[in-house]
Every structure is written in C-alpha cells, then in structure tokens.
Design an enzyme around this catalytic site. Structure first.
Site, PDB file in Angstrom:
ATOM      1  N   PHE A 181      34.668  -8.108  -5.287  1.00 48.23           N
ATOM      2  CA  PHE A 181      36.085  -8.385  -5.027  1.00 48.23           C
ATOM      3  C   PHE A 181      37.032  -7.542  -5.877  1.00 48.23           C
ATOM      4  O   PHE A 181      38.238  -7.719  -5.833  1.00 48.23           O
ATOM      5  CB  PHE A 181      36.365  -9.877  -5.188  1.00 48.23           C
ATOM      6  N   ARG A 182      36.485  -6.628  -6.694  1.00 47.91           N
ATOM      7  CA  ARG A 182      37.218  -5.503  -7.295  1.00 47.91           C
ATOM      8  C   ARG A 182      38.191  -5.843  -8.419  1.00 47.91           C
ATOM      9  O   ARG A 182      38.810  -4.933  -8.960  1.00 47.91           O
ATOM     10  CB  ARG A 182      37.978  -4.720  -6.199  1.00 47.91           C
ATOM     11  N   ASN A 189      30.256  -5.202 -11.212  1.00 47.46           N
ATOM     12  CA  ASN A 189      30.699  -3.809 -11.334  1.00 47.46           C
ATOM     13  C   ASN A 189      32.208  -3.665 -11.148  1.00 47.46           C
ATOM     14  O   ASN A 189      32.690  -2.910 -10.315  1.00 47.46           O
ATOM     15  CB  ASN A 189      29.931  -2.891 -10.378  1.00 47.46           C
ATOM     16  N   HIS A 217      20.408  -7.668  -0.384  1.00 44.08           N
ATOM     17  CA  HIS A 217      20.590  -6.840   0.816  1.00 44.08           C
ATOM     18  C   HIS A 217      19.358  -6.014   1.216  1.00 44.08           C
ATOM     19  O   HIS A 217      19.375  -4.793   1.248  1.00 44.08           O
ATOM     20  CB  HIS A 217      21.811  -5.940   0.705  1.00 44.08           C
ATOM     21  N   ASP A 255      27.606  -8.553   1.097  1.00 45.68           N
ATOM     22  CA  ASP A 255      27.834  -7.389   0.234  1.00 45.68           C
ATOM     23  C   ASP A 255      29.232  -6.812   0.489  1.00 45.68           C
ATOM     24  O   ASP A 255      29.417  -5.596   0.524  1.00 45.68           O
ATOM     25  CB  ASP A 255      26.751  -6.334   0.436  1.00 45.68           C
ATOM     26  N   HIS A 257      36.723  -0.540   0.336  1.00 48.57           N
ATOM     27  CA  HIS A 257      37.388   0.681  -0.127  1.00 48.57           C
ATOM     28  C   HIS A 257      38.545   0.947   0.828  1.00 48.57           C
ATOM     29  O   HIS A 257      38.496   0.545   1.996  1.00 48.57           O
ATOM     30  CB  HIS A 257      36.433   1.876  -0.108  1.00 48.57           C
TER      31      HIS A 257
END
Length: 443
Positions: free
Chosen positions: A66-67, A97, A233, A304, A308
């Site tokens: 979710f950035r 990440n 995944h 997943d 972007h």
C-alpha cells in the site's frame, strides 16, 4: 452508550459448512449475534434489505503493497483502504517494502499509527527480513509474520543466499512468508536478454525455473527446521507439482487472480501493465494452478496489490516497474470465475476469507457465524458490469482487468458492524482495527 444493531434481511447467506441459507443476520456492535430464517429484533438501528443479494464473509487479502510511508504518489493507506472497501476486502496484510523499510518495531508502530487514523478496513503489517538478522524479527508485535524477498528485490530486503536465509529459518517460530524467485538465475538471464525492450521478455528472464529453484530452497529450509512457511504468489506449474508431491503440514501457499486468469498473452494486449513479479506465465500454468487450488495444494488467494502510476508503467522495459493493483477487483474476478464454472462460491469464500484467517491465526474472522466479527460483504451475483478505469478508487487509477465484464461486485461492505461501502458510496468516517496474530505473538 447504547449499542447499535444492524439487521441484514433476506440475504442468501453462505454458511461455514458451505451451504447457502435464505435468511436474516443480526449484528450488535461489532459481532454477529444471530442467523435465522427470520429475525425480529425490537428496534434495530439499521435494516438492509438484502433481497437478491448474497452475503459472504469479508475478504482478507493477505498480500498487499500500500506504499505508505514513502511512496504515497502511487497509493496510500487511505486510498488503498477505500479501494478495499469497494472491493469487499475487510482486512489486509501489508508488506514491508515501504520507505523506510518495515524492519523494526518502531517502523511497525509507525504504520499501525498511520493505519489507525486512515484505514477504513482492518489491517496488519509484516516485518521484513534482512541479511543483518535484526532482533525485531523475533519480537515485533503485532505482525502476521516475517517477509523474505529471495528475489525480485534490491537493497536491504534482498536475502538471496542460503547462508543468510538459514539463520532466519533456524531462529524463532513465527511464520516466514517468501517471495520465491532465484536472484542469481534472474541476474544471469538479465544479461542474456539485455537490450530487449519487449515487456514479454520479463516472463523469460524471471522464468519458471527461477521460481522453482527458490521454492525448493525455502521448502528445504522449512523442513530442516520444521519452520512454518508460506509461499507467496505461487505462479508456476512446476511449483504446484512440487507441493503436490511434498507439502509438509506446516506449509501453505497462495495464488493471485492474475496468475489464474491472465497469462503471457496479456503483454500483447496491455504491454507493461501486465508486468509483475513473479511474472505472468503460460496458459498451461494457469490450468495447473487452478487444479492445485481446487485440490487444496494451494490454500488461498492474495492479490499482491502493487500499484504504480500510469506514467511509471509507460516507461520502456526494463525501466517499467513490476506490479499491478488488485484489491478492488479480486472478489468480483473470482466470483465471475465461479459463475463461469471454474469453481464454486463457497470455494471462493474459503480461498479469500476462511483459509486465510486459519493460516494466520486471525480469530473470529473469515466466516459467518454467531460470535464472529461482523466483517461482511453483500454481493450481487445477477448483474454484470465492466471494470472501468474512471470508477476505480485506487490512486494509481488502472486495472489489468479493465474492460472485463464482472459479476459479484460489492453492494454493501461492513467492517466491525459498520457499513463502510453502500451502493457506490463510501462512509469514510468508519475505521478498521489492528488485527491480532496469536499464532505469531511468540517468536
């Protein structure tokens, strides 16, 4: 403070045994209190007429990106949770990440605080492994487990050598979730296929063998230490057949809707929008993964979700980033597959809710039963609507399933007994809660 009650009347309710019952569900505060053919409470705070709709447990999406913090131009916890609510996703598990990386208790606490103020749905956050073996890997709480990037990653989170992986498996007991791709093989094949800018080459660079080799290594270490392992995944027929032959009781695996329903043909249609890690595979892989999912070799589904911007995706391969959004469409995609005969609606419920809650030890979620949390979604299985870019709530504003005609769209999404999404409208004052993970609380 008076308790609030919500009555869902006349729904087709998918029960924990997989059977469907036409009836009512009564919710008081955050929990389901009664399920019956007819319920007549004294004065419910709200009644939903669910005639013609199917009631499912809310989706638990166990792998999303979710950035936030650090990459909020792609997505943030608020926009992502809005997309979840629209998609019938009532809980998510998010990956480490971000920037900074979620590798410490302090970084985990920061995410939890952000989510408490922003998220319309329930949330949990993985802790990330590095080669340095930070002590927080064993003690961070609450977390569903440790995320290990064996490949498709650079920087601190890449842990691709057996000598650095082994101590992670050897210490502690909590679940280890692996992104299984062999980085050495990927690096070698990147050199072999350098200067090719067709995004379809992505599936050859990060090929089936790269995935299989990493999964074999993770399985070897898991068996050596009898360590709880989850394979994220899964994308290849070879990996599915490996697990069919050799799957210890403490190992689980997931698959994405993309790896079930998209394949390498998508590059010709949507170009770099089809680029993800691990990559899309062949139609044969699709078929084998479906069978493994139906047979229980693969345990459940995750999206997943890895957004972007369209500008980033428009870059020439290999500068285009890998990843695609998914939380908004995953339930409808899978229910459409069920309507097409690929599986049943109760199987979708198991793969997207019940089995996820079981694997991560999330109590009182993933089923419609008295005493369970009222995280629910009412879907319309009689109407088909296309995926339309202009209607998406994810900040990135696109979907690999754009133009697909889907059924099973959420009409109402309920989180903790509160309506968060209602016939196209979000109730953005609703907030989810931090998920607890009893199975992972001890190291």
């Amino acid at each position: 403070m008076t308790s609030s009650t919500l009555l869902i009347r006349g729904a087709s309710v998918i029960l924990p045994n997989g059977e469907s019952m036409l009836g009512d569900v009564l919710i008081s505060d955050r929990q389901i209190v009664e399920i019956a053919p007819e319920i007549h409470p004294e004065s419910p705070t709200r009644v939903i007429d669910a005639t013609g709709l199917t009631l499912l447990p809310g989706v638990i999406d166990p792998q999303v990106h979710f950035r936030e913090p650090g990459l909020e131009h792609k997505e943030d916890l608020f926009t992502a949770s809005c997309a979840c609510a629209k998609g019938g996703v009532t809980s998510f598990l998010e990956m480490p990440n971000t920037r900074p990386l979620t590798t410490t208790q302090a970084a985990l606490n920061d995410k939890l605080q952000r989510a408490a103020s922003k998220c319309l749905v329930n949330y949990g956050f993985f802790i990330g492994a590095t080669a340095e073996h930070l002590p927080d890997l064993l003690t961070a709480h609450p977390t569903p487990g440790i995320k290990v990037f064996m490949g498709s990653m650079h920087g601190q989170l890449l842990v691709d050598e057996e000598t650095t992986l082994e101590p992670i498996f050897a210490q502690g007991k909590r679940l280890i979730a692996v992104h299984a791709e062999d980085q050495a093989r990927i690096n070698q094949r990147r050199q072999e296929f350098a200067n090719i800018h067709d995004p379809a080459i992505h599936s050859q660079i990060q090929d089936n063998q790269a995935a299989l080799q990493a999964t074999q290594l993770a399985l070897k270490l898991s068996k050596k230490y009898q360590r709880r392992l989850h394979i994220l995944h899964m994308s290849t027929a070879e990996e599915a057949e490996l697990l069919r032959q050799d799957k210890p009781s403490w190992v689980t695996a997931e698959v994405t809707p993309q790896h079930l329903l998209l394949n390498t043909d998508a590059y010709a249609e949507i170009g770099t929008l089809a680029q993800m890690n691990p990559p899309l595979r062949s139609p044969h892989d699709n078929q084998v993964l479906w069978q493994a999912l139906r047979d229980g070799v693969i345990d459940f589904i995750a999206t997943d979700h890895a957004p972007h911007t369209l500008e980033e995706k428009a870059q020439t391969y290999p500068n285009s980033p890998s990843g695609m959004p998914g939380v908004e469409t995953s339930l409808a995609v899978m229910l459409t597959a069920a309507m097409a005969g690929k599986c049943t609606v109760p199987q979708v419920v198991n793969w997207m809710s019940t089995a996820v809650a079981k694997a991560y030890g999330i109590v009182n979620k993933g089923a419609i039963a008295p005493g369970y949390d009222a995280d629910l979604v009412l879907v319309d299985l009689n109407t088909y609507r296309p995926v339309n870019r202009a209607e998406l709530l994810t900040k990135c504003g696109w979907s690999p399933f754009e133009g697909w005609s889907l059924t099973g769209w959420a009409e109402y999404t309920i989180v903790g007994g509160k309506i968060v999404y209602e016939k196209g409208k979000l109730h953005t004052d609703v907030r989810g809660e931090a998920l607890d993970f009893p199975l992972s609380s001890s190291n």
